[in-house]
Design a protein around this motif. Structure first.
Motif, PDB file in Angstrom:
ATOM      1  N   ARG A   1      13.925  -9.818 -10.530  1.00  0.00           N
ATOM      2  CA  ARG A   1      13.016 -10.774 -11.181  1.00  0.00           C
ATOM      3  C   ARG A   1      13.320 -10.945 -12.665  1.00  0.00           C
ATOM      4  O   ARG A   1      12.886 -11.910 -13.288  1.00  0.00           O
ATOM      5  CB  ARG A   1      11.570 -10.316 -11.014  1.00  0.00           C
ATOM      6  CG  ARG A   1      11.052 -10.372  -9.579  1.00  0.00           C
ATOM      7  CD  ARG A   1       9.628  -9.880  -9.513  1.00  0.00           C
ATOM      8  NE  ARG A   1       9.507  -8.494  -9.974  1.00  0.00           N
ATOM      9  CZ  ARG A   1       8.351  -7.890 -10.226  1.00  0.00           C
ATOM     10  NH1 ARG A   1       7.212  -8.547 -10.069  1.00  0.00           N
ATOM     11  NH2 ARG A   1       8.323  -6.632 -10.634  1.00  0.00           N
TER      12      ARG A   1
ATOM     13  N   SER B   1      17.368 -14.570 -15.224  1.00  0.00           N
ATOM     14  CA  SER B   1      16.883 -15.922 -15.509  1.00  0.00           C
ATOM     15  C   SER B   1      18.003 -16.794 -16.060  1.00  0.00           C
ATOM     16  O   SER B   1      18.773 -16.335 -16.919  1.00  0.00           O
ATOM     17  CB  SER B   1      15.744 -15.867 -16.530  1.00  0.00           C
ATOM     18  OG  SER B   1      15.453 -17.141 -17.050  1.00  0.00           O
TER      19      SER B   1
ATOM     20  N   PRO C   1      14.386 -21.646 -13.008  1.00  0.00           N
ATOM     21  CA  PRO C   1      14.198 -20.894 -14.253  1.00  0.00           C
ATOM     22  C   PRO C   1      13.025 -19.923 -14.252  1.00  0.00           C
ATOM     23  O   PRO C   1      12.539 -19.545 -15.299  1.00  0.00           O
ATOM     24  CB  PRO C   1      13.979 -22.015 -15.283  1.00  0.00           C
ATOM     25  CG  PRO C   1      13.350 -23.108 -14.516  1.00  0.00           C
ATOM     26  CD  PRO C   1      13.944 -23.043 -13.133  1.00  0.00           C
ATOM     27  N   THR C   2      12.504 -19.521 -13.087  1.00  0.00           N
ATOM     28  CA  THR C   2      11.436 -18.515 -13.070  1.00  0.00           C
ATOM     29  C   THR C   2      11.962 -17.200 -13.634  1.00  0.00           C
ATOM     30  O   THR C   2      13.130 -16.851 -13.472  1.00  0.00           O
ATOM     31  CB  THR C   2      10.928 -18.292 -11.640  1.00  0.00           C
ATOM     32  OG1 THR C   2      12.025 -17.905 -10.808  1.00  0.00           O
ATOM     33  CG2 THR C   2      10.318 -19.578 -11.089  1.00  0.00           C
ATOM     34  N   HIS C   3      11.081 -16.444 -14.287  1.00  0.00           N
ATOM     35  CA  HIS C   3      11.575 -15.264 -15.004  1.00  0.00           C
ATOM     36  C   HIS C   3      10.438 -14.304 -15.306  1.00  0.00           C
ATOM     37  O   HIS C   3       9.331 -14.717 -15.654  1.00  0.00           O
ATOM     38  CB  HIS C   3      12.228 -15.721 -16.315  1.00  0.00           C
ATOM     39  CG  HIS C   3      12.695 -14.600 -17.188  1.00  0.00           C
ATOM     40  ND1 HIS C   3      13.539 -13.599 -16.754  1.00  0.00           N
ATOM     41  CD2 HIS C   3      12.450 -14.327 -18.490  1.00  0.00           C
ATOM     42  CE1 HIS C   3      13.778 -12.769 -17.752  1.00  0.00           C
ATOM     43  NE2 HIS C   3      13.145 -13.182 -18.807  1.00  0.00           N
TER      44      HIS C   3
END
Length: 439
Positions: A193, A196, A224-226
């Motif tokens: 997770r 990115s 671009p989830t981060h």
């Protein structure tokens, strides 16, 4: 009869200048056009501090890097391997102190397929339990081999001595047998997770046509989830100025590993590759001139600076005959202590070597990509290389001496790997500090 043709002096060399742009998901792109180099090198660097790993599963970053290509939502591990092989794409990945690096090498024929697959690895990895378990077992086997190798064993003991026990840098980058053995697919997903595109840099070097559309279709599709990665700074051990002797009964050689503080990568770098060359970067360097050429104690000992993002080290390592363990260490430390000034000839030879070999060192697309990737993890561009190379022709002995004076007297951590029963007492008799023997 014609005279000998005049040889012009070499012209100043600069690192290739990239074409720069950004993909819609925030990924920075550097394109190094290298005409005629048909094998195209691609690197993706994703900065994540190693200290983000949970202590109980240290090594999970390395397992993540090794299992990204072991199946995705679109392809199984076997299908991925077959596609890479069929299209002539070489792939690799690794995790270091500052983050993840993924790389491919391919001709134009396999370029787009390689980008598609790497995008899959980054955006939808499976972390299959069978594959994660297999890589965990392989890593544990590697640890056994590393502990059996004197050079690796010395390096592991040195970081343990130099940094506090709470610092991530004091422990193996790829984890211990205990922490790696605890890693599960869920641990991999948790660490994943932190990856990115918005923090990442994409580098392409070689002979290629305009790749903007293809890069947008592939890497630009990475979401671009981060999750921000936690970071804890490393701290130097207050008692690091000591000698640790790792006992290897019957060893016919002793591995020497000596290190102290050095500069971070972001400093004015020009004096430091020259210092490394003059002190221990060549057979003509000060250390080898005495320990190898004059005394015959060693096949060679090397020294150099290893910068990190916020700090750095100066390290000396190599093996000597076991029967000269104590005098070799004494001579080595004497050379380092006595290096208060450097001559104009030494500095000129070192500067010429570093500057004039640069065109050869950076002549291939893969090396250009590697250098750009390494610097990107430090937040630097390759103009950094051009800038310090441009300073070398005018570098003076006084400047090099001043640079060394900043670090020469900092506390040293010394690790020896050899027969402690035979040689620890002689080392302690040197008066360089108490000797701790470990198994």
């Amino acid at each position: 009869m014609t005279g000998r043709p005049a040889v012009a002096p070499p012209q100043p060399w600069a690192f290739p200048v990239p074409e720069r742009f950004e993909l819609p998901n925030g990924m920075r792109v550097l394109l190094y056009h290298r005409p005629g180099q048909k094998v195209i090198s691609t690197r993706v660097v994703v900065p994540v501090p190693l200290s983000a790993e949970p202590r109980a599963v240290e090594g999970v970053a390395t397992i993540v890097s090794r299992t990204l290509d072991e199946g995705s939502a679109a392809h199984s591990a076997d299908e991925t391997a077959e596609l890479l092989e069929r299209h002539g794409v070489a792939y690799g990945a690794s995790f270091g102190q500052n983050g993840l690096t993924l790389e491919t090498e391919s001709t134009a024929r396999g370029l787009h397929l390689g980008w598609e697959l790497v995008t899959e690895f980054l955006s939808q990895p499976a972390f299959d339990e069978t594959e994660v378990s297999r890589h965990v077992r392989q890593r544990i086997s590697e640890i056994d081999h590393q502990l059996a190798n004197p050079g690796s064993r010395a390096a592991l003991e040195w970081v343990k001595t130099y940094y506090t026990a709470q610092s991530r840098a004091s422990r193996p980058t790829a984890g211990s047998a205990e922490s790696v053995g605890a890693i599960t697919p869920d641990d991999c997903r948790d660490f994943y997770r932190y990856l990115s595109p918005a923090q990442s840099t994409l580098i392409v070097a070689g002979d290629f046509d305009d790749p903007r559309a293809a890069l947008a279709d592939t890497f630009g599709a990475w979401s671009p989830t981060h999750t921000p990665a936690p970071s804890t700074p490393d701290e130097l051990a207050p008692d690091r100025a000591r000698i640790v002797f790792v006992d290897r009964p019957g060893s016919v050689q002793t591995e020497l590993y000596v290190g102290q503080a050095g500069p971070a990568r972001s400093v004015d770098w020009a004096p430091y590759p020259v210092l490394g060359f003059v002190l221990g970067g060549a057979p003509t360097a000060r250390i080898d001139a005495v320990l190898r050429e004059e005394k015959g104690y060693t096949y060679g000992i090397r020294a150099g600076f290893r910068p990190r993002k916020d700090d750095g080290t100066f390290l000396v390592s190599g093996s000597v005959r076991a029967d000269v363990t104590a005098p070799a260490l004494d001579l080595l430390l004497g050379i380092l202590d006595g290096a208060t000034e450097f001559t104009t000839d030494e500095v000129r030879n070192g500067a010429d070597y570093v500057a004039r070999t640069a065109p050869g060192r950076y002549s291939t697309a893969d090396v250009v990509a590697d250098e750009a990737a390494g610097l990107a993890l430090f937040g630097l561009g390759t103009d950094y290389v051009t800038d310090y190379l441009a300073q070398l022709p005018s570098l003076t002995a006084d400047e090099v001496s001043r640079a060394w004076s900043l670090w020469r007297d900092t506390p040293r951590s010394i690790v020896l790997v050899g027969d402690a029963t035979e040689h620890a007492a002689a080392v302690e008799a040197l008066g360089r500090g108490p000797v701790t023997v470990v198994g």
